[in-house]
Write an enzyme that holds these catalytic residues in place. Structure first.
Site, PDB file in Angstrom:
ATOM      1  N   HIS A  24      23.788  22.032  31.800  1.00 34.12           N
ATOM      2  CA  HIS A  24      23.327  23.084  30.902  1.00 34.12           C
ATOM      3  C   HIS A  24      21.837  23.342  31.144  1.00 34.12           C
ATOM      4  O   HIS A  24      21.230  22.752  32.046  1.00 34.12           O
ATOM      5  CB  HIS A  24      23.628  22.751  29.445  1.00 34.12           C
ATOM      6  CG  HIS A  24      23.039  21.457  28.957  1.00 34.12           C
ATOM      7  ND1 HIS A  24      21.696  21.205  28.949  1.00 34.12           N
ATOM      8  CD2 HIS A  24      23.631  20.332  28.467  1.00 34.12           C
ATOM      9  CE1 HIS A  24      21.470  20.007  28.463  1.00 34.12           C
ATOM     10  NE2 HIS A  24      22.630  19.435  28.177  1.00 34.12           N
ATOM     11  N   HIS A  27      19.358  20.351  31.729  1.00 30.59           N
ATOM     12  CA  HIS A  27      19.379  19.755  33.072  1.00 30.59           C
ATOM     13  C   HIS A  27      18.690  20.693  34.059  1.00 30.59           C
ATOM     14  O   HIS A  27      17.940  20.263  34.938  1.00 30.59           O
ATOM     15  CB  HIS A  27      20.816  19.516  33.548  1.00 30.59           C
ATOM     16  CG  HIS A  27      21.659  18.729  32.582  1.00 30.59           C
ATOM     17  ND1 HIS A  27      22.816  19.226  32.043  1.00 30.59           N
ATOM     18  CD2 HIS A  27      21.495  17.487  32.070  1.00 30.59           C
ATOM     19  CE1 HIS A  27      23.346  18.321  31.227  1.00 30.59           C
ATOM     20  NE2 HIS A  27      22.558  17.257  31.216  1.00 30.59           N
ATOM     21  N   CYS A 132      26.103   1.197  19.401  1.00 29.90           N
ATOM     22  CA  CYS A 132      26.510   2.612  19.392  1.00 29.90           C
ATOM     23  C   CYS A 132      27.122   2.952  20.747  1.00 29.90           C
ATOM     24  O   CYS A 132      26.468   2.812  21.783  1.00 29.90           O
ATOM     25  CB  CYS A 132      25.317   3.533  19.111  1.00 29.90           C
ATOM     26  SG  CYS A 132      25.767   5.272  19.323  1.00 29.90           S
ATOM     27  N   CYS A 135      25.309   5.803  22.699  1.00 29.87           N
ATOM     28  CA  CYS A 135      24.050   5.426  23.367  1.00 29.87           C
ATOM     29  C   CYS A 135      24.249   4.279  24.350  1.00 29.87           C
ATOM     30  O   CYS A 135      23.343   3.965  25.116  1.00 29.87           O
ATOM     31  CB  CYS A 135      23.000   4.977  22.352  1.00 29.87           C
ATOM     32  SG  CYS A 135      22.604   6.214  21.138  1.00 29.87           S
ATOM     33  N   CYS A 149      23.402   5.453  13.681  1.00 28.49           N
ATOM     34  CA  CYS A 149      22.638   5.658  14.907  1.00 28.49           C
ATOM     35  C   CYS A 149      21.798   6.929  14.736  1.00 28.49           C
ATOM     36  O   CYS A 149      22.337   7.984  14.375  1.00 28.49           O
ATOM     37  CB  CYS A 149      23.607   5.823  16.083  1.00 28.49           C
ATOM     38  SG  CYS A 149      22.877   6.702  17.466  1.00 28.49           S
ATOM     39  N   HIS A 152      23.234   9.834  17.172  1.00 28.87           N
ATOM     40  CA  HIS A 152      24.595  10.360  17.033  1.00 28.87           C
ATOM     41  C   HIS A 152      25.043  10.512  15.588  1.00 28.87           C
ATOM     42  O   HIS A 152      26.094  11.092  15.329  1.00 28.87           O
ATOM     43  CB  HIS A 152      25.574   9.455  17.793  1.00 28.87           C
ATOM     44  CG  HIS A 152      25.380   9.522  19.275  1.00 28.87           C
ATOM     45  ND1 HIS A 152      24.496   8.699  19.948  1.00 28.87           N
ATOM     46  CD2 HIS A 152      25.919  10.345  20.201  1.00 28.87           C
ATOM     47  CE1 HIS A 152      24.517   9.009  21.230  1.00 28.87           C
ATOM     48  NE2 HIS A 152      25.360  10.006  21.414  1.00 28.87           N
ATOM     49  N   LYS A 301      19.226  21.352  18.156  1.00 28.50           N
ATOM     50  CA  LYS A 301      19.701  20.777  19.413  1.00 28.50           C
ATOM     51  C   LYS A 301      20.895  21.595  19.891  1.00 28.50           C
ATOM     52  O   LYS A 301      21.668  22.097  19.065  1.00 28.50           O
ATOM     53  CB  LYS A 301      20.178  19.345  19.149  1.00 28.50           C
ATOM     54  CG  LYS A 301      19.128  18.298  19.432  1.00 28.50           C
ATOM     55  CD  LYS A 301      19.766  16.925  19.426  1.00 28.50           C
ATOM     56  CE  LYS A 301      18.902  15.938  20.169  1.00 28.50           C
ATOM     57  NZ  LYS A 301      19.503  14.617  20.245  1.00 28.50           N
ATOM     58  N   LYS A 304      27.896  21.713  21.418  1.00 38.10           N
ATOM     59  CA  LYS A 304      29.149  22.292  21.893  1.00 38.10           C
ATOM     60  C   LYS A 304      29.901  22.916  20.734  1.00 38.10           C
ATOM     61  O   LYS A 304      30.411  24.015  20.838  1.00 38.10           O
ATOM     62  CB  LYS A 304      30.010  21.157  22.487  1.00 38.10           C
ATOM     63  CG  LYS A 304      30.248  21.298  23.972  1.00 38.10           C
ATOM     64  CD  LYS A 304      31.270  20.283  24.381  1.00 38.10           C
ATOM     65  CE  LYS A 304      31.389  20.202  25.882  1.00 38.10           C
ATOM     66  NZ  LYS A 304      32.125  19.025  26.305  1.00 38.10           N
TER      67      LYS A 304
HETATM   68  N1  MSP Z   1      22.030   9.372  32.822  1.00 41.01           N
HETATM   69  C1  MSP Z   1      20.875   9.357  32.009  1.00 41.01           C
HETATM   70  C2  MSP Z   1      19.618   9.319  32.844  1.00 41.01           C
HETATM   71  C3  MSP Z   1      19.529   8.181  33.792  1.00 41.01           C
HETATM   72  S1  MSP Z   1      18.110   8.291  34.767  1.00 41.01           S
HETATM   73  C4  MSP Z   1      18.009   6.840  35.508  1.00 41.01           C
HETATM   74  C5  MSP Z   1      20.852  10.576  31.136  1.00 41.01           C
HETATM   75  N2  MSP Z   1      21.564  11.633  31.545  1.00 41.01           N
HETATM   76  S2  MSP Z   1      21.681  13.042  30.770  1.00 41.01           S
HETATM   77  O1  MSP Z   1      22.689  13.794  31.471  1.00 41.01           O
HETATM   78  O2  MSP Z   1      21.874  12.840  29.382  1.00 41.01           O
HETATM   79  O3  MSP Z   1      20.328  13.763  31.044  1.00 41.01           O
HETATM   80  C6  MSP Z   1      19.217  13.640  30.199  1.00 41.01           C
HETATM   81  C7  MSP Z   1      18.142  14.523  30.750  1.00 41.01           C
HETATM   82  O4  MSP Z   1      18.603  15.884  30.856  1.00 41.01           O
HETATM   83  C8  MSP Z   1      16.905  14.628  29.890  1.00 41.01           C
HETATM   84  O5  MSP Z   1      16.026  13.548  30.028  1.00 41.01           O
HETATM   85  C9  MSP Z   1      16.327  15.927  30.435  1.00 41.01           C
HETATM   86  O6  MSP Z   1      15.806  15.721  31.698  1.00 41.01           O
HETATM   87  C10 MSP Z   1      17.565  16.778  30.535  1.00 41.01           C
HETATM   88  N3  MSP Z   1      17.887  17.402  29.260  1.00 41.01           N
HETATM   89  C11 MSP Z   1      19.063  17.300  28.581  1.00 41.01           C
HETATM   90  N4  MSP Z   1      18.988  18.089  27.471  1.00 41.01           N
HETATM   91  C12 MSP Z   1      17.794  18.689  27.397  1.00 41.01           C
HETATM   92  C13 MSP Z   1      17.232  19.679  26.572  1.00 41.01           C
HETATM   93  N5  MSP Z   1      17.858  20.179  25.525  1.00 41.01           N
HETATM   94  N6  MSP Z   1      16.009  20.127  26.878  1.00 41.01           N
HETATM   95  C14 MSP Z   1      15.333  19.707  27.971  1.00 41.01           C
HETATM   96  N7  MSP Z   1      15.850  18.794  28.791  1.00 41.01           N
HETATM   97  C15 MSP Z   1      17.005  18.148  28.460  1.00 41.01           C
HETATM   98  O7  MSP Z   1      20.168  10.555  30.131  1.00 41.01           O
END
Ligand code: MSP
Length: 635
Positions: A24, A27, A132, A135, A149, A152, A301, A304
């Site tokens: 999304h 990412h 949790c 997490c 948590c 969540h 936030k 979905k």
């Molecule tokens: N798998 C772990 C990271 C492991 S790194 C060794 C993880 N994955 S995640 O798919 O949840 O990705 C989290 C990351 O996605 C956040 O740190 C950020 O980089 C990005 N984002 C996810 N949602 C976001 C927003 N709403 N806004 C900005 N970035 C965000 O955590």
């Protein structure tokens, strides 16, 4: 020649994304920031390595696979494939895509575990606590909010387990000292402070295993077959695997300059677990942890269930990739949260891209075609041009300083100040007037050269943000090699070769109209005018106005300043001065658009625009049949 040792290096990473959900906008943001940084450093002559990938083990992924009715590996392959396929569509230039299910990654994780185990920093023990599942971690009583948590908002399970623990507590004082001695180790400062606040409490040891009786989807511990590795101890190590740790040349080059990019959600694993894990394994800490805020949707936030997950490809397909990249980089202040709104996005495209940059491109190229036979003319020095050239030559350092402090929006503001300065330079130098005066030919050539060279400087500097459009502008200026690492004249003036062939091309950033979701997709207006709805037409406030006063704008033979009556008094500036004398206009009824965003022309603010035809040779005002009422709506 620069020796290996002197070569500047840069290594940037994104988090490896969980494969339990599709990509999304969040990412996309982190990955685009990493890409912009990587491209900027390549352009600035750094040997650059850019890593992204997917995090595929653990409870969360196992559960998502179960829900999807697939085997974990099959499921991980599918979602990881979605991330991998998305990045080229967003022009992401990662050098490698790491997966935690890759055999070499598993090997590295096992070798590090063994090393830490052998040194005595991993021990076997029992733990009972609040766990949790979302997490994938235990929570301390004090961390729960109303027994739930905090992330969540679910009640954690009580779990008792015999497990392996990493002696994280042993490194608490070392970590506090390291953060204090290296003020930008974790940045911006608010996140450094947050990490130091965690460290005020005694640091507990980290549980780094899960019994296979409960979870099998993970990397088996090298010293106990009955356990798999805790997903964070596995995932963080990707930053080493991705550069060929332990003995590749790339590891030696990249690790000392590592720049991790994450959002605030995963500060604790990156700011606390990771440096202590590295210390335990006898590896130098990373260089910087760069933490950004969250994109929220309607101040919440993304969710979905509320249907507020913004998909990057939808935006790219509707508005264009470069507009999307530009908006993300321009509208978020790195470190702070930002609210995503499609309406704000559209406003930005129209103001910054269609208006400021798009107009500059089309005016500049048209002038080169019209006045200089489509070739870059020769330039001569002229004292009046010094401010433009001074801003251009200082611009690279200004942008670089903003990159160093992660203020990407400021880098763009600096570039846009220069775009506006160039637009003003055109208005003030009036090349169209010079073109009518044969002795002014050399000056006209210089003015057109300066405008085109300014455009080259702009295109070079926007390359990391908007690579396709920047390449397009450079090619229109007759520059064929648009690979950033080959740009030779960054931060200098005069790099545009005389004689280059100019191509005018079509509109680079068409204006876009925002339509509320129930009105269907947004419409992109192209040079060929598209159909618009009646409602869209009615958004234009078109009225009958009467001219009260008219005078010439200083130093311009084209612009007239008109005071008009539309039921209220307004000032507008109109480019009709060659065909109309001020004194002939007073008392005339004209058609005006009232709700145009005000613009400043030669220092005079215009609050509206009159309607006229302009064939290039002659301007002719729209007039009325019979007597029209002042202020009446035209429809
Ligand atoms: N798998 C772990 C990271 C492991 S790194 C060794 C993880 N994955 S995640 O798919 O949840 O990705 C989290 C990351 O996605 C956040 O740190 C950020 O980089 C990005 N984002 C996810 N949602 C976001 C927003 N709403 N806004 C900005 N970035 C965000 O955590």
């Amino acid at each position: 020649m620069i020796s290996e040792k002197e070569m500047k290096n840069f290594y940037v990473t994104t988090p490896i994304y969980y494969v339990n959900a599709s990509p999304h906008i969040g990412h996309a943001y982190t990955t685009i920031v990493a890409d912009v940084m990587a491209r900027f450093h390549r352009m600035a002559g750094y040997r650059t390595y850019f890593l992204t990938g997917t995090d595929e083990h653990g409870d969360k992924v196992a559960e998502a696979a179960r829900e999807a009715g697939e085997a974990p590996q099959e499921y991980a392959d599918r979602i990881s494939g979605q991330f991998r396929a998305l990045w080229p569509k967003l022009s992401i230039t990662n050098d490698y895509f790491v997966r935690t299910t890759d055999p070499d990654h598993k090997e590295v994780v096992r070798s590090i575990l063994q090393k830490v185990y052998d040194s005595g920093d991993i021990y076997f023990g029992e733990y009972e606590g609040h766990y949790c599942v979302g997490c994938e971690r235990f929570y301390r009583e004090s961390e729960l909010v109303d027994g739930m948590c905090p992330d969540h908002l679910t009640v954690p399970e009580t779990r008792k387990e015999s497990n392996y623990f990493f002696r994280m507590s042993k490194y608490q004082n070392w970590l506090i000292g390291h953060i204090q001695d290296n003020p930008d180790f974790i940045r911006p400062e608010r996140y450094r402070n947050e990490a130091l606040a965690f460290l005020k409490e005694p640091l507990e040891d980290l549980c780094i295993s899960r019994p296979k009786t409960r979870l099998t989807w993970g990397i088996t511990l090298p010293f106990d077959e009955q356990y798999v590795t805790y997903v964070w101890f596995d995932a963080l190590i990707n930053y080493l695997t991705g550069i060929g740790y332990p003995d590749s040349e790339q590891f030696g080059i990249s690790w000392p300059v590592s720049e991790h990019l994450i959002a605030k959600d995963i500060l604790k694993p990156h700011g606390i677990y990771w440096p202590t894990m590295l210390k335990g394994a006898g590896i130098e800490p990373y260089q910087h942890l760069n933490v950004h805020g969250y994109w929220n949707i309607d101040q919440n936030k993304m969710s979905k269930s509320r249907g507020t997950v913004v998909k990057p490809l939808d935006l790219k397909d509707t508005y264009g990739l470069d507009a999307f990249r530009y908006f993300l980089m321009r509208d978020m202040v790195f470190g702070l949260d930002s609210n995503f709104s499609e309406e704000a996005f559209v406003q930005r495209i129209n103001a910054d891209l269609a208006n400021d940059l798009g107009n500059l491109v089309s005016r500049s190229l048209s002038m080169a075609v019209k006045y200089c036979e489509g070739r870059v003319p020769a330039a001569a020095d002229h004292p009046d041009d010094a401010p433009l050239i001074a801003k251009a030559t200082g611009l690279f350092s200004e942008v670089e300083a903003s990159f160093r402090s992660l203020q990407f929006h400021k880098a763009l503001i600096s570039i846009w100040e220069f775009i506006n300065l160039t637009n003003r330079y055109i208005v003030e130098r009036e090349p169209w007037v010079l073109a009518k005066d044969p002795p002014a030919r050399p000056r006209l050539d210089t003015v057109v050269y300066n405008i085109l060279e300014a455009l080259r400087v702009i295109a070079v500097l926007v390359t990391p943000f908007m690579p396709d459009s920047a390449g397009d502008i450079l090619r229109r200026l007759g520059i064929e090699d648009v690979e950033p690492q080959n740009f030779s004249s960054i931060g200098t003036w005069g790099g545009l070769p005389k004689g280059n062939v100019i191509t005018r091309g079509t509109s680079l950033f068409p204006r876009v109209e925002y339509q509320k979701p129930d009105e269907g997709p947004a419409t992109i207006l192209t040079d060929v005018k598209e159909e618009i709805s009646f409602e869209a037409f009615h958004k234009i406030d078109l009225r009958v106005a009467q001219v009260i006063e008219a005078q010439r704008v200083n130093k311009s033979d084209k612009l007239l300043k008109l005071k008009i009556d539309v039921g209220e008094e307004r000032t507008i500036v109109a480019g009709i001065g060659k065909d109309y004398r001020p004194e002939d206009l007073v008392g005339k009824k004209i058609a005006v658009i009232l709700n145009l965003k005000p613009v400043k022309l030669m220092g005079v603010e215009s609050h509206g625009m009159l309607l006229a035809t302009d064939t290039g040779d002659k301007v002719s005002l729209v007039s009325f049949d019979g007597d029209a009422d002042v202020g009446a709506v035209i429809s």
